[in-house]
Design an enzyme around this catalytic site. Sequence first.
Site, PDB file in Angstrom:
ATOM      1  CE1 TYR A   1       5.813   6.480  11.860  1.00  0.00           C
ATOM      2  CE2 TYR A   1       6.375   8.808  11.953  1.00  0.00           C
ATOM      3  CZ  TYR A   1       6.080   7.679  11.213  1.00  0.00           C
ATOM      4  OH  TYR A   1       6.048   7.738   9.840  1.00  0.00           O
ATOM      5  CB  SER A   2       9.843  10.962  17.421  1.00  0.00           C
ATOM      6  OG  SER A   2       8.779  11.783  17.019  1.00  0.00           O
TER       7      SER A   2
ATOM      8  CG  ASN B   1       7.743   1.840   2.513  1.00  0.00           C
ATOM      9  OD1 ASN B   1       7.668   3.058   2.505  1.00  0.00           O
ATOM     10  ND2 ASN B   1       6.648   1.054   2.456  1.00  0.00           N
TER      11      ASN B   1
ATOM     12  CB  VAL C   1       9.599  -6.016   8.733  1.00  0.00           C
ATOM     13  CG1 VAL C   1       9.447  -6.142   7.223  1.00  0.00           C
ATOM     14  CG2 VAL C   1       8.665  -4.950   9.300  1.00  0.00           C
TER      15      VAL C   1
ATOM     16  CB  SER D   1       9.051  10.185   9.604  1.00  0.00           C
ATOM     17  OG  SER D   1       8.072  11.165   9.903  1.00  0.00           O
TER      18      SER D   1
ATOM     19  NE  ARG E   1      -2.258  -1.447   3.658  1.00  0.00           N
ATOM     20  CZ  ARG E   1      -2.182  -0.816   4.832  1.00  0.00           C
ATOM     21  NH1 ARG E   1      -2.660   0.406   4.952  1.00  0.00           N
ATOM     22  NH2 ARG E   1      -1.647  -1.398   5.885  1.00  0.00           N
TER      23      ARG E   1
HETATM   24  P1  NAP Z   1       0.644   2.740   4.865  1.00  0.00           P
HETATM   25  O1  NAP Z   1      -0.087   3.230   3.677  1.00  0.00           O
HETATM   26  O2  NAP Z   1      -0.049   2.655   6.184  1.00  0.00           O
HETATM   27  O3  NAP Z   1       1.278   1.322   4.495  1.00  0.00           O
HETATM   28  C1  NAP Z   1       2.037   0.627   5.452  1.00  0.00           C
HETATM   29  C2  NAP Z   1       2.696  -0.558   4.799  1.00  0.00           C
HETATM   30  O4  NAP Z   1       3.529  -1.206   5.774  1.00  0.00           O
HETATM   31  C3  NAP Z   1       1.703  -1.594   4.307  1.00  0.00           C
HETATM   32  O5  NAP Z   1       2.192  -2.134   3.092  1.00  0.00           O
HETATM   33  C4  NAP Z   1       1.732  -2.661   5.412  1.00  0.00           C
HETATM   34  O6  NAP Z   1       1.414  -3.976   4.979  1.00  0.00           O
HETATM   35  C5  NAP Z   1       3.195  -2.585   5.798  1.00  0.00           C
HETATM   36  N1  NAP Z   1       3.439  -3.136   7.128  1.00  0.00           N
HETATM   37  C6  NAP Z   1       2.952  -2.707   8.328  1.00  0.00           C
HETATM   38  N2  NAP Z   1       3.394  -3.484   9.324  1.00  0.00           N
HETATM   39  C7  NAP Z   1       4.205  -4.425   8.743  1.00  0.00           C
HETATM   40  C8  NAP Z   1       4.947  -5.522   9.237  1.00  0.00           C
HETATM   41  N3  NAP Z   1       4.966  -5.822  10.546  1.00  0.00           N
HETATM   42  N4  NAP Z   1       5.658  -6.285   8.353  1.00  0.00           N
HETATM   43  C9  NAP Z   1       5.634  -6.010   7.035  1.00  0.00           C
HETATM   44  N5  NAP Z   1       4.942  -4.979   6.507  1.00  0.00           N
HETATM   45  C10 NAP Z   1       4.231  -4.203   7.357  1.00  0.00           C
HETATM   46  O7  NAP Z   1       1.942   3.631   5.152  1.00  0.00           O
HETATM   47  P2  NAP Z   1       2.700   4.713   4.246  1.00  0.00           P
HETATM   48  O8  NAP Z   1       2.134   6.039   4.539  1.00  0.00           O
HETATM   49  O9  NAP Z   1       2.820   4.231   2.840  1.00  0.00           O
HETATM   50  O10 NAP Z   1       4.123   4.682   4.950  1.00  0.00           O
HETATM   51  C11 NAP Z   1       5.242   4.016   4.406  1.00  0.00           C
HETATM   52  C12 NAP Z   1       6.472   4.449   5.193  1.00  0.00           C
HETATM   53  O11 NAP Z   1       6.635   5.870   5.102  1.00  0.00           O
HETATM   54  C13 NAP Z   1       6.372   4.145   6.697  1.00  0.00           C
HETATM   55  O12 NAP Z   1       7.633   3.760   7.189  1.00  0.00           O
HETATM   56  C14 NAP Z   1       5.977   5.474   7.291  1.00  0.00           C
HETATM   57  O13 NAP Z   1       6.364   5.579   8.629  1.00  0.00           O
HETATM   58  C15 NAP Z   1       6.727   6.431   6.388  1.00  0.00           C
HETATM   59  N6  NAP Z   1       6.166   7.781   6.381  1.00  0.00           N
HETATM   60  C16 NAP Z   1       4.907   8.019   5.932  1.00  0.00           C
HETATM   61  C17 NAP Z   1       4.416   9.327   5.935  1.00  0.00           C
HETATM   62  C18 NAP Z   1       3.040   9.675   5.444  1.00  0.00           C
HETATM   63  O14 NAP Z   1       2.637  10.839   5.609  1.00  0.00           O
HETATM   64  N7  NAP Z   1       2.294   8.791   4.856  1.00  0.00           N
HETATM   65  C19 NAP Z   1       5.222  10.350   6.410  1.00  0.00           C
HETATM   66  C20 NAP Z   1       6.499  10.063   6.870  1.00  0.00           C
HETATM   67  C21 NAP Z   1       6.970   8.789   6.834  1.00  0.00           C
HETATM   68  P3  NAP Z   1      -0.145  -4.515   4.996  1.00  0.00           P
HETATM   69  O15 NAP Z   1      -0.796  -3.851   3.802  1.00  0.00           O
HETATM   70  O16 NAP Z   1      -0.011  -5.988   4.842  1.00  0.00           O
HETATM   71  O17 NAP Z   1      -0.748  -4.067   6.280  1.00  0.00           O
END
Ligand code: NAP
Length: 242
Positions: free
Chosen positions: A153-154, A88, A60, A140, A11
């Site tokens: 998270y931080s 990621n 992970v 982040s 996702r």
């Molecule tokens: P997201 O849409 O919530 O997607 C999270 C992804 O992580 C999903 O593919 C989920 O898999 C996977 N995941 C969660 N727990 C896991 C585990 N234990 N083992 C393997 N996979 C796992 O998040 P996103 O916004 O794309 O974020 C991606 C990265 O960017 C993260 O590290 C997040 O902290 C960072 N980030 C995001 C933002 C933002 O504004 N969106 C900002 C800063 C940093 P499932 O689909 O199977 O649940």
Amino acid sequence: MKHALVTGGSRGIGRAVSVKLASMGYNVIVNYVSNEAQAEATIKLIEEAGGTGELLKFDVSNLEQTVAAITGWQAAHKGEYIEVLVNNAGIRKDNILPLMPSEDWYKVLGIGLNAFYNVTQPLIQPMLRKKFGRVINMASLSGLKGLPGQTNYSAAKGGIIAATKALAQEVGKRGVTVNAIAPGFIKTDMVEGLNEEELVAQIPAGRFGNPEEVAALVGFLASKDASYITGEVISINGGLYS
Ligand code: NAP
């Protein structure tokens, strides 16, 4: 065939990164933990773009599961290696520290920080042997600045940034670069429930970012053009923080 592994590729940002790396000629190993339908949708997008991908399900944050999945892949692909790793996968469980249950601390650190060790450790050796590799860690803004309500998270993201800088120095001589990306607010499931209008008012660019914009940066860092960039944290946040 060149291989890339994207954790949390089912996702959001991970999906866009998977499609981007596939468009650069990588066979993309799409990791996910529970959302099989979404993971399959990522593979479909990769194939529609003319690329190839495969699913690799593991949590992970679970060392045994992660090592079993990765060594299983390696055993089935003798002579090949994963040259691009995008750490990621991530979750957030926000709360002020006085109210934060211990499981929310350990869960966020497990997926956001311990996973860096679990996944990177078995993949870095082959990169060093082949004298080429890319490790790209999704940090982040929260890990740079520290955000109230996100001590867990931080801490995870700050830890990832420090680990990025340390590992980059360990492996720099072997053609392996290690960088972190620090997104601000990116439109994915993770930001659902946040007050977008209020937050956008603080962002100079006047909007949330798109996963594809982050994926373009990952694509650049994965490319040979970025060979002299390592140990860096690159912000992508519409000017929110510098
Ligand atoms: P997201 O849409 O919530 O997607 C999270 C992804 O992580 C999903 O593919 C989920 O898999 C996977 N995941 C969660 N727990 C896991 C585990 N234990 N083992 C393997 N996979 C796992 O998040 P996103 O916004 O794309 O974020 C991606 C990265 O960017 C993260 O590290 C997040 O902290 C960072 N980030 C995001 C933002 C933002 O504004 N969106 C900002 C800063 C940093 P499932 O689909 O199977 O649940």
